[in-house]
Design a protein around this motif. Structure first.
Motif, PDB file in Angstrom:
ATOM      1  N   ASN A 269       0.813  -1.205   0.000  1.00 19.08           N
ATOM      2  CA  ASN A 269       0.000   0.000   0.000  1.00 19.08           C
ATOM      3  C   ASN A 269       0.853   1.264   0.000  1.00 19.08           C
ATOM      4  N   GLN A 270       1.994   1.234   0.703  1.00 16.99           N
ATOM      5  CA  GLN A 270       2.895   2.380   0.697  1.00 16.99           C
ATOM      6  C   GLN A 270       3.465   2.616  -0.708  1.00 16.99           C
ATOM      7  N   THR A 271       3.917   1.541  -1.342  1.00 19.20           N
ATOM      8  CA  THR A 271       4.474   1.645  -2.691  1.00 19.20           C
ATOM      9  C   THR A 271       3.416   2.137  -3.664  1.00 19.20           C
ATOM     10  N   LEU A 272       2.212   1.597  -3.544  1.00 18.30           N
ATOM     11  CA  LEU A 272       1.118   1.985  -4.434  1.00 18.30           C
ATOM     12  C   LEU A 272       0.829   3.476  -4.330  1.00 18.30           C
ATOM     13  N   MET A 273       0.765   4.006  -3.129  1.00 19.00           N
ATOM     14  CA  MET A 273       0.452   5.419  -2.961  1.00 19.00           C
ATOM     15  C   MET A 273       1.562   6.313  -3.495  1.00 19.00           C
ATOM     16  N   ILE A 274       2.807   5.887  -3.342  1.00 15.61           N
ATOM     17  CA  ILE A 274       3.931   6.656  -3.899  1.00 15.61           C
ATOM     18  C   ILE A 274       3.789   6.767  -5.414  1.00 15.61           C
ATOM     19  N   VAL A 275       3.539   5.632  -6.053  1.00 12.99           N
ATOM     20  CA  VAL A 275       3.442   5.598  -7.520  1.00 12.99           C
ATOM     21  C   VAL A 275       2.190   6.340  -7.993  1.00 12.99           C
ATOM     22  N   VAL A 276       1.058   6.094  -7.341  1.00 10.86           N
ATOM     23  CA  VAL A 276      -0.202   6.704  -7.765  1.00 10.86           C
ATOM     24  C   VAL A 276      -0.159   8.224  -7.626  1.00 10.86           C
ATOM     25  N   ASN A 277       0.422   8.729  -6.553  1.00  8.03           N
ATOM     26  CA  ASN A 277       0.523  10.179  -6.378  1.00  8.03           C
ATOM     27  C   ASN A 277       1.317  10.821  -7.500  1.00  8.03           C
ATOM     28  N   GLU A 278       2.411  10.196  -7.915  1.00 11.16           N
ATOM     29  CA  GLU A 278       3.202  10.732  -9.021  1.00 11.16           C
ATOM     30  C   GLU A 278       2.425  10.664 -10.330  1.00 11.16           C
ATOM     31  N   LEU A 279       1.750   9.536 -10.575  1.00 10.96           N
ATOM     32  CA  LEU A 279       0.987   9.362 -11.806  1.00 10.96           C
ATOM     33  C   LEU A 279      -0.152  10.373 -11.893  1.00 10.96           C
ATOM     34  N   MET A 280      -0.869  10.567 -10.794  1.00 17.37           N
ATOM     35  CA  MET A 280      -1.969  11.528 -10.775  1.00 17.37           C
ATOM     36  C   MET A 280      -1.462  12.959 -10.930  1.00 17.37           C
ATOM     37  N   SER A 281      -0.299  13.232 -10.380  1.00 16.02           N
ATOM     38  CA  SER A 281       0.296  14.567 -10.513  1.00 16.02           C
ATOM     39  C   SER A 281       0.602  14.868 -11.981  1.00 16.02           C
ATOM     40  N   ILE A 282       1.123  13.878 -12.691  1.00 16.55           N
ATOM     41  CA  ILE A 282       1.454  14.057 -14.108  1.00 16.55           C
ATOM     42  C   ILE A 282       0.194  14.290 -14.936  1.00 16.55           C
ATOM     43  N   LYS A 293      -3.780  13.588 -22.434  1.00 13.16           N
ATOM     44  CA  LYS A 293      -2.820  13.144 -21.408  1.00 13.16           C
ATOM     45  C   LYS A 293      -1.430  13.709 -21.687  1.00 13.16           C
ATOM     46  N   ASN A 294      -0.682  13.945 -20.639  1.00 14.79           N
ATOM     47  CA  ASN A 294       0.723  14.304 -20.775  1.00 14.79           C
ATOM     48  C   ASN A 294       1.538  13.036 -21.041  1.00 14.79           C
ATOM     49  N   PRO A 295       2.683  13.167 -21.710  1.00 17.12           N
ATOM     50  CA  PRO A 295       3.526  11.982 -21.921  1.00 17.12           C
ATOM     51  C   PRO A 295       3.901  11.346 -20.592  1.00 17.12           C
ATOM     52  N   CYS A 296       3.747  10.029 -20.495  1.00 17.80           N
ATOM     53  CA  CYS A 296       4.067   9.328 -19.251  1.00 17.80           C
ATOM     54  C   CYS A 296       4.273   7.857 -19.545  1.00 17.80           C
ATOM     55  N   THR A 297       5.405   7.324 -19.124  1.00 14.67           N
ATOM     56  CA  THR A 297       5.722   5.912 -19.316  1.00 14.67           C
ATOM     57  C   THR A 297       6.165   5.313 -17.977  1.00 14.67           C
ATOM     58  N   LEU A 298       6.327   3.992 -17.966  1.00 14.83           N
ATOM     59  CA  LEU A 298       6.846   3.338 -16.767  1.00 14.83           C
ATOM     60  C   LEU A 298       8.212   3.901 -16.375  1.00 14.83           C
ATOM     61  N   ARG A 299       9.031   4.172 -17.378  1.00 18.01           N
ATOM     62  CA  ARG A 299      10.367   4.698 -17.090  1.00 18.01           C
ATOM     63  C   ARG A 299      10.294   6.100 -16.480  1.00 18.01           C
ATOM     64  N   ASP A 300       9.340   6.911 -16.930  1.00 17.46           N
ATOM     65  CA  ASP A 300       9.170   8.241 -16.343  1.00 17.46           C
ATOM     66  C   ASP A 300       8.835   8.137 -14.859  1.00 17.46           C
ATOM     67  N   LEU A 301       7.921   7.240 -14.522  1.00 17.83           N
ATOM     68  CA  LEU A 301       7.559   7.050 -13.119  1.00 17.83           C
ATOM     69  C   LEU A 301       8.729   6.492 -12.321  1.00 17.83           C
ATOM     70  N   GLU A 303      11.890   7.104 -12.824  1.00 23.48           N
ATOM     71  CA  GLU A 303      12.829   8.193 -12.563  1.00 23.48           C
ATOM     72  C   GLU A 303      12.313   9.143 -11.495  1.00 23.48           C
ATOM     73  N   ARG A 304      11.005   9.338 -11.448  1.00 22.51           N
ATOM     74  CA  ARG A 304      10.427  10.277 -10.480  1.00 22.51           C
ATOM     75  C   ARG A 304      10.314   9.679  -9.081  1.00 22.51           C
ATOM     76  N   THR A 305      10.154   8.370  -8.993  1.00 22.14           N
ATOM     77  CA  THR A 305       9.962   7.737  -7.680  1.00 22.14           C
ATOM     78  C   THR A 305      11.217   7.061  -7.155  1.00 22.14           C
ATOM     79  N   GLY A 306      12.167   6.762  -8.047  1.00 25.19           N
ATOM     80  CA  GLY A 306      13.359   6.028  -7.629  1.00 25.19           C
ATOM     81  C   GLY A 306      13.134   4.532  -7.552  1.00 25.19           C
ATOM     82  N   LEU A 307      11.959   4.065  -7.935  1.00 19.51           N
ATOM     83  CA  LEU A 307      11.661   2.638  -7.938  1.00 19.51           C
ATOM     84  C   LEU A 307      12.022   2.028  -9.286  1.00 19.51           C
ATOM     85  N   HIS A 308      12.354   0.742  -9.288  1.00 25.59           N
ATOM     86  CA  HIS A 308      12.700   0.066 -10.532  1.00 25.59           C
ATOM     87  C   HIS A 308      11.477  -0.038 -11.439  1.00 25.59           C
TER      88      HIS A 308
END
Length: 409
Positions: A269-282, A293-301, A303-308
């Motif tokens: 749930n912690q990981t999900l909220m980190i990723v979702v907040n960034e995705l919703m922000s974009i 939609k703005n450009p957004c890929t898995l790699r963009d997320l 880089e923004r979250t520091g997760l693989h």
């Protein structure tokens, strides 16, 4: 003085490695679960593990309160039967059968008229007939087009014009630019945005008959004070009982499994909220106003979250958010981009708009479309235009001109 080489290494024990691998493996397994799968797992473990207690009834809270929704096709067919018989009714029936899961009609009308061997203007008459049905916005080409249709039906033509002609400024929330282009005050522009917010970008959601059990939302998204609010959807409260001393090996194993499982849920749930907040922000502008939609890929997320990247993929796999009563996949918020950095969906939508409004006697060349897009601050090369055009099954300018001429007679 020559320093002695330090050769002392602290190596984890085999037991420590096994515990780490077990914990990490359990975390990845739980991270990949959908909400429905997680609830099933919680139920199974609560029934079999003496150290876990679940507050509330899973069945009562999450499964039984699902209501069936009326078929969209049935609703539209009932309205179509009230219409006077005419040649456009054939086109209307075809369009109703061709709607996608959102109630949108995304096929090229030229191709539809060609398939029915029907005059193009007559086919458009059938399309406009279906678009006049309730729910307003049905048979739109996109969620943005659905909003424009709803605004027109409410006689809010100024707000509809803004949606149709100020997309580039809406994306960046340039209120002053919109006011200048429309020769309005800033206050009036904000009033128009408020009219837009009252529209539903997915007007057919109440007729969605997809199984709700397999598409339970992870978060509820709302709009408050010009910002998105993200609230985690409810999960049952899970309690871990304290381990007693001098327990058997079997009970110790139950406790270990229970501890790993609850810890994995919390990390999930912690990981999900980190990723979702960034995705919703974009994609905040897209979600609030229904624009591209703005450009957004898995790699963009990543880089923004520091997760693989693989962690991002696991986090969003088979997971959904709820907004305006519609349960939608997180993956619908991804969008690739051209080499120049422009959103692909924005280019595709603008291309379709230009081609829909082109002069049938002089259809746009790919190079001319590229230049027109650049004037809209959308950048795509002629080669990219040709590629996207083929993906949409849109013929070349020469073939379009010939189709226009054939449809005229």
């Amino acid at each position: 003085m020559k320093m002695m080489k330090n050769t002392l290494l602290m190596k984890p024990s085999m037991q420590q490695l096994q515990n780490f691998n077990s914990k990490h493996g359990e975390y990845l397994r739980v991270l990949s679960m959908s909400k429905a799968e997680l609830l099933d797992q919680i139920r199974d473990i609560a029934d079999s593990n003496p150290y876990i207690s679940v507050e509330g009834s899973l069945s009562e809270n999450f499964w039984d309160n699902q209501t069936s929704k009326k078929s969209l096709k049935e609703e539209l067919d009932s309205q179509l039967r009230l219409q006077k018989d005419g040649p456009e009714i054939k086109a209307a029936r075809y369009i109703i059968e061709s709607l996608d899961e959102h109630g949108f009609y995304t096929e090229d009308p030229i191709e539809g008229s060609k398939y029915l061997h029907m005059n193009f203007e007559l086919f458009l008459k059938g399309l406009h007939l279906v678009q006049s049905f309730e729910p307003y916005g049905v048979a739109a080409s996109s969620n943005m087009n659905a909003i424009a249709i709803q605004l027109h039906m409410k006689n809010l033509d100024q707000a509809a014009w803004m949606i149709e002609n100020c997309q580039d400024l809406i994306i960046v929330q340039n209120f002053e630019g919109i006011a200048k282009r429309m020769d309005l005050s800033i206050e009036r522009v904000h009033e128009l945005f408020e009219q837009v917010r009252r529209c539903n970008p997915y007007p057919c959601s109440e007729y969605d008959t997809s199984p709700a059990v397999s598409r339970l939302p992870e978060v509820i998204v709302t709009v408050e004070d010009d910002h998105l609010q993200i609230q985690p959807a409810a999960l049952p409260e899970i309690e871990l009982f304290e381990k007693q001393k001098d327990t058997s090996a079997e009970l110790r194993e139950y406790f270990r499994q229970a501890h790993f499982f609850i810890d994995s849920i919390n990390k999930r749930n912690q990981t999900l909220m980190i990723v979702v907040n960034e995705l919703m922000s974009i994609q905040e502008s897209h979600l609030m106003y229904g624009i591209e939609k703005n450009p957004c890929t898995l790699r963009d997320l990543s880089e923004r979250t520091g997760l693989h990247v693989s962690t991002i993929a696991r986090t969003l796999k088979d997971k959904y958010y709820e907004m305006d009563g519609k349960v939608i996949s997180f993956y619908s918020l991804f969008d690739s981009q051209t080499r120049q950095g422009t959103s692909k969906s924005a280019v595709v939508r603008a291309m379709k708009l230009l081609i829909d409004q082109e002069n049938p006697e002089e259809p746009y060349l790919d190079e001319e479309i590229s230049v027109s897009l650049e004037e809209m601050e959308l950048f795509a090369s002629r080669r990219t235009i040709a590629k996207y055009r083929k993906e949409m099954n849109i013929p070349s300018s020469r073939k379009r001109k010939k189709q226009y001429q054939n449809n005229r007679y």
